[in-house]
Design a protein around this motif. Structure first.
Motif, PDB file in Angstrom:
ATOM      1  N   ALA A   1     -55.533  73.100 107.703  1.00 55.07           N
ATOM      2  CA  ALA A   1     -56.253  72.027 107.003  1.00 55.07           C
ATOM      3  C   ALA A   1     -55.999  70.686 107.676  1.00 55.07           C
ATOM      4  O   ALA A   1     -56.912  69.861 107.815  1.00 55.07           O
TER       5      ALA A   1
ATOM      6  N   THR B   1     -62.387  64.625 108.358  1.00 58.18           N
ATOM      7  CA  THR B   1     -62.557  64.743 106.917  1.00 58.18           C
ATOM      8  C   THR B   1     -61.974  66.066 106.438  1.00 58.18           C
ATOM      9  O   THR B   1     -61.864  67.032 107.209  1.00 58.18           O
ATOM     10  N   ARG B   2     -61.594  66.079 105.138  1.00 63.13           N
ATOM     11  CA  ARG B   2     -61.148  67.318 104.501  1.00 63.13           C
ATOM     12  C   ARG B   2     -62.115  67.739 103.398  1.00 63.13           C
ATOM     13  O   ARG B   2     -61.846  68.695 102.678  1.00 63.13           O
TER      14      ARG B   2
ATOM     15  N   THR C   1     -65.258  76.244 105.159  1.00 63.51           N
ATOM     16  CA  THR C   1     -64.840  75.401 106.278  1.00 63.51           C
ATOM     17  C   THR C   1     -65.381  75.915 107.612  1.00 63.51           C
ATOM     18  O   THR C   1     -65.935  75.138 108.413  1.00 63.51           O
TER      19      THR C   1
ATOM     20  N   ASP D   1     -58.762  68.182 109.466  1.00 65.23           N
ATOM     21  CA  ASP D   1     -58.825  66.758 109.141  1.00 65.23           C
ATOM     22  C   ASP D   1     -58.626  65.918 110.399  1.00 65.23           C
ATOM     23  O   ASP D   1     -59.315  64.904 110.608  1.00 65.23           O
TER      24      ASP D   1
ATOM     25  N   ASP E   1     -61.602  69.045  98.239  1.00 62.54           N
ATOM     26  CA  ASP E   1     -60.706  68.640  99.317  1.00 62.54           C
ATOM     27  C   ASP E   1     -59.898  69.859  99.760  1.00 62.54           C
ATOM     28  O   ASP E   1     -59.360  70.588  98.928  1.00 62.54           O
ATOM     29  N   LEU E   2     -59.816  70.086 101.078  1.00 58.60           N
ATOM     30  CA  LEU E   2     -59.114  71.274 101.568  1.00 58.60           C
ATOM     31  C   LEU E   2     -57.674  71.323 101.079  1.00 58.60           C
ATOM     32  O   LEU E   2     -57.188  72.376 100.649  1.00 58.60           O
ATOM     33  N   LYS E   3     -56.982  70.200 101.141  1.00 51.77           N
ATOM     34  CA  LYS E   3     -55.587  70.193 100.701  1.00 51.77           C
ATOM     35  C   LYS E   3     -55.484  70.326  99.192  1.00 51.77           C
ATOM     36  O   LYS E   3     -54.482  70.853  98.680  1.00 51.77           O
TER      37      LYS E   3
ATOM     38  N   THR F   1     -50.004  65.775 106.417  1.00 46.38           N
ATOM     39  CA  THR F   1     -50.057  67.241 106.361  1.00 46.38           C
ATOM     40  C   THR F   1     -48.728  67.916 106.717  1.00 46.38           C
ATOM     41  O   THR F   1     -48.375  68.914 106.082  1.00 46.38           O
TER      42      THR F   1
END
Length: 778
Positions: free
Chosen positions: A340, A349-350, A437, A344, A291-293, A235
């Motif tokens: 994010a 988890t994302r 989220t 994680d 997926d957040l990213k 990240t």
């Protein structure tokens, strides 16, 4: 400024030693000092009275390639982002990365990238800029593939390298064309000679090459596919490379060269279309991610498209809005990437499908995400910088430049609607990220571990960026007068907007567009599950990733087939292919261009001694073909070499004669030492087809070399350089032995690289010996 650029590289050389002390001190702590010091250095130039600065350091002056650095408003803005956010990323990484990670590798790659980005934004020489440009591709490849044990990391790193390097090579071609057109490698001088470039027939080609480099680096459609896969990086890398720095290198390139190409109507057409399509596609696809990213990756793509479109518009308002949004985007997107990473790190988890309800468990992170997403969405609140830049974007779409082309007329009409469309989905994915989220019901049973708030140290960096969002939103004109206006004026070449205001009244078309975005966005957010099936139709199974994967697979298969056909283990076949190819291409080209010239009028008389020596050489060369014993073949081959040495003696070249004698003696001695291991010569006759191929290739290549030698001697296309060497060997090289001076001074780079090749070969041989010994020990 040279030292500012090179300091991160110099420290990178020390990181392996610093990382060995990680039990006493975290490797990131001394690294943190470098971007912090660089930021302090550049912050000194912020102010209303800033004037551009130029510094030059010799590198290769004979080729016009020097370390020419130019600090103006645009480069100052990027230098502050690179160093400021770089310092925050290093601070964040100290708490994010485990102490058992390969921290030495990570910080070496990060410092390489920081130095390369500073080199890009400060370079005034196009070839130096290109050097740093490719260094960003290499260092980002290493950073993306940092967790190389993960297949997805390796895949993402390779994809980013292939796409960005392809664009970089294209950009290099455009730079060469610009240099040829203007006779200089200085960007500022090129800008001063923009009219010369505009009147050149090569201008459209140069523009296309440069834009391809910019589009690949800044992930413009359809080259955007590398950015989502690059999210496999840690990240801190995503927050630094893919929100604030690397992906903005393409934007910087377009901004820097805008004064040259902005008057060309196709510049507006190409850049505006690429930007607005990227905005719409990126924002649309972000809503589809889980997926957040990945959500943030596609949102970055859309934001980059928005900035690129404004640079394409080319108006003073659009340029100012683009520069302002570069700053705003770096603040809110950098903070969101860090949030994010916190999720994680703390939840394990994302996957947004397994998240939800984290607001009560991670209240500080939720608050940071609230400000970041609302700013990204352009919510009309006076303390969010994203709303100001989005309003300026809408205004710029309403005041597009007029043109004569039918495409220009169409774009002027349709771009405002596409801007609203892209902004609606920007609103949707922003709220999707926030409430998916931190809102809704908790799903703790789906999480690998129970989440909790991150350590204070990990929250400092995103907190600083969110404070930047708020402070810029509350006092936009303080930043405008200090450096934003300077940056915009560097691109526009003239004075731009004076004041940023929040309220323009309900009658403002831009504000009405914002209201449409908010209303439509709320509607789509509340009904997302009902219309999300549209993604099964658009894009459905269609994907640029499939095209990339298929192209790479075809490339691998084609290479494998060619390799299987060529690499048979037969040295005779290898030599036949190489020599045959050289013969066909060279002979055909020289024949077509009239390169063969034969003139014996100025030859010296041939003596009986020379004839005798040549006949011996010919006889020995032919004899190697028919010799059936290893020892005999070695000795006969040695006769050829010693015969050539005699010719050097006859022609009064003692240096060459001695060199040839030494080489031949060593070669014969080595052959004799290896005599026992040489394969026995086979007595069986080769096939008729093989003999014909051997004869054709041998005679053809030998005849070609003979004709080239005669033609070179018979031609007088260029004046002889021998007189220059004779006259200057003492004054320039400090020696009277002309041959030695040529090798050491006149052609010093040749000798340097020859030594380098020998050194690499020696290291390879040493490695093979060590490998064999290690295997034997086991």
């Amino acid at each position: 400024m040279l030292y500012v650029v090179l300091i991160p590289l110099l420290l990178a050389c020390l990181i392996p030693f610093i990382s060995k002390m990680k039990h006493n001190i975290h490797t990131g702590i001394p690294v943190l000092l470098i971007p912090s010091a660089i930021f302090i250095y550049f912050i000194r130039f912020v102010g209303t009275n800033f004037e551009p600065m130029r510094q030059s350091y010799n590198w290769i002056p004979s080729l016009g390639i020097n370390f020419d650095f130019y600090l103006d408003g645009l480069s100052l803005l990027f230098a502050l982002l690179i160093s400021g956010i770089g310092a925050l990323v290093v601070l964040y990484s100290i708490y994010y990365l485990d102490s058992q990670e390969r921290l030495g590798h990570f910080y070496v790659y990060l410092l390489m990238f920081m130095s390369a980005m500073l080199g890009i934004v400060l370079s005034d020489n196009i070839f130096v800029l290109y050097t740093f440009w490719e260094l960003t591709s290499i260092s980002s490849f290493l950073l993306i593939g940092y967790w190389h044990f993960n297949e997805k990391s390796r895949y993402g790193a390779l994809k980013s390298l292939l796409i960005t390097v392809l664009g970089g090579l294209s950009m290099f071609g455009g730079f060469i064309l610009l240099s040829v057109m203007t006779g200089t490698s200085s960007i500022q001088i090129m800008i001063q000679n923009a009219e010369v470039i505009m009147n050149s027939p090569y201008m459209p080609l140069a523009l296309g090459f440069i834009l391809l480099g910019a589009f690949t680096k800044s992930a413009q459609f359809p080259f955007h596919i590398w950015l989502p896969d690059a999210m496999e990086a840690p990240t801190p890398v995503s927050a630094y490379l893919h929100s604030a720095t690397m992906v903005k290198a393409g934007l910087f390139l377009v901004a820097r060269f805008s004064p040259i190409f902005a008057g060309f109507e196709w510049f507006f057409i190409i850049v505006s279309i690429a930007g607005i399509v990227t905005l719409c596609w990126g924002s649309y696809m972000a809503v589809h991610q889980t997926d957040l990213k990945a959500i943030l990756a596609f949102s970055t793509i859309s934001q980059l498209g928005m900035i690129m479109a404004m640079l394409g518009f080319g108006t003073k308002l659009a340029i100012f809005a683009a520069v302002f949004h570069i700053l705003c985007h770096a603040t809110f997107k950098g903070s969101l990437f860090m949030v994010a990473g916190i999720v994680d790190h703390e939840a394990g988890t994302r996957d947004i499908r397994n998240l939800g309800g984290l607001m009560t468990l991670m209240p500080m992170s939720a608050a940071l995400a609230l400000f970041g997403t609302f700013s990204m969405a352009g919510i009309p609140l006076p303390f969010l910088n994203g709303f100001y830049s989005k309003e300026l974007f809408f205004k710029s779409t309403l005041k597009l430049p007029e043109g004569t082309h039918v495409i220009t007329t169409f774009l002027v009409e349709v771009i405002p609607y596409l801007a609203v469309f892209g902004s609606i989905f920007t609103f949707v994915y922003s709220l999707y990220f926030l409430f998916g989220t931190f809102g809704g019901q908790k799903q703790l049973d789906k999480l690998p571990k129970r989440p909790h708030e991150a350590p204070v140290g990990m929250l400092i960096a995103p907190l600083v960026l969110v404070l930047g969002v708020i402070i810029i939103g509350l006092f936009p004109n303080a930043f405008n007068g200090a450096f934003i206006a300077h940056a915009a004026e560097s691109v526009a070449g003239t004075e731009v907007i004076k004041e940023i205001t929040f309220w323009h009244g309900f009658g403002s078309t831009a504000f009405q567009m914002s209201l449409v975005v908010v209303a439509a966005g709320i509607l789509l957010v509340s009904t997302r599950r009902k219309w999300s099936m549209i993604y099964s139709f658009v894009p459905g199974r269609a994907s640029a990733n499939h095209i990339y994967d298929a192209a790479i697979a075809q490339l691998d298969n084609g290479s494998r087939h060619i390799n299987t056909f060529i690499m048979t283990g037969s040295l005779r076949r290898y030599m036949a292919i190489i020599l045959g190819t050289v013969f066909l291409i060279t002979f055909g080209f020289m024949l077509a261009t009239g390169g063969f010239t034969i003139d014996f009028s100025n030859l010296a008389d041939v003596t009986i001694t020379e004839i005798a020596v040549v006949l011996v050489i010919i006889a020995a060369a032919v004899g190697t073909i028919f010799t059936k014993h290893n020892l005999g073949a070695i000795l006969v081959a040695g006769v050829v070499g010693y015969g050539v040495s005699l010719l050097f003696v006859i022609y009064r070249a003692p240096d060459l004669a001695l060199t040839q004698l030494v080489v031949e003696t060593i070669s014969v001695a080595l052959f004799l030492l290896c005599f026992y291991h040489l394969p026995k010569l086979r007595n069986e006759k080769p096939q008729v087809r093989t003999r014909w191929i051997n004869g054709t290739v041998s005679i053809g290549f030998g005849a070609l070399m003979t004709l080239i030698g005669i033609s070179a001697h018979s031609s007088d296309w260029f004046s002889s350089i021998s007189d220059y060497f004779l006259e200057t060997s003492h004054s320039l090289g400090g020696g009277d032995n002309v041959v030695n001076v040529i090798l050491v001074d006149m052609r010093g780079l040749d000798t340097l690289f020859e030594i380098t090749v020998l050194g690499i070969a020696a290291l390879a041989i040493y490695s093979l010996i060590k490998l064999k010994n290690n295997r034997g020990a086991k």
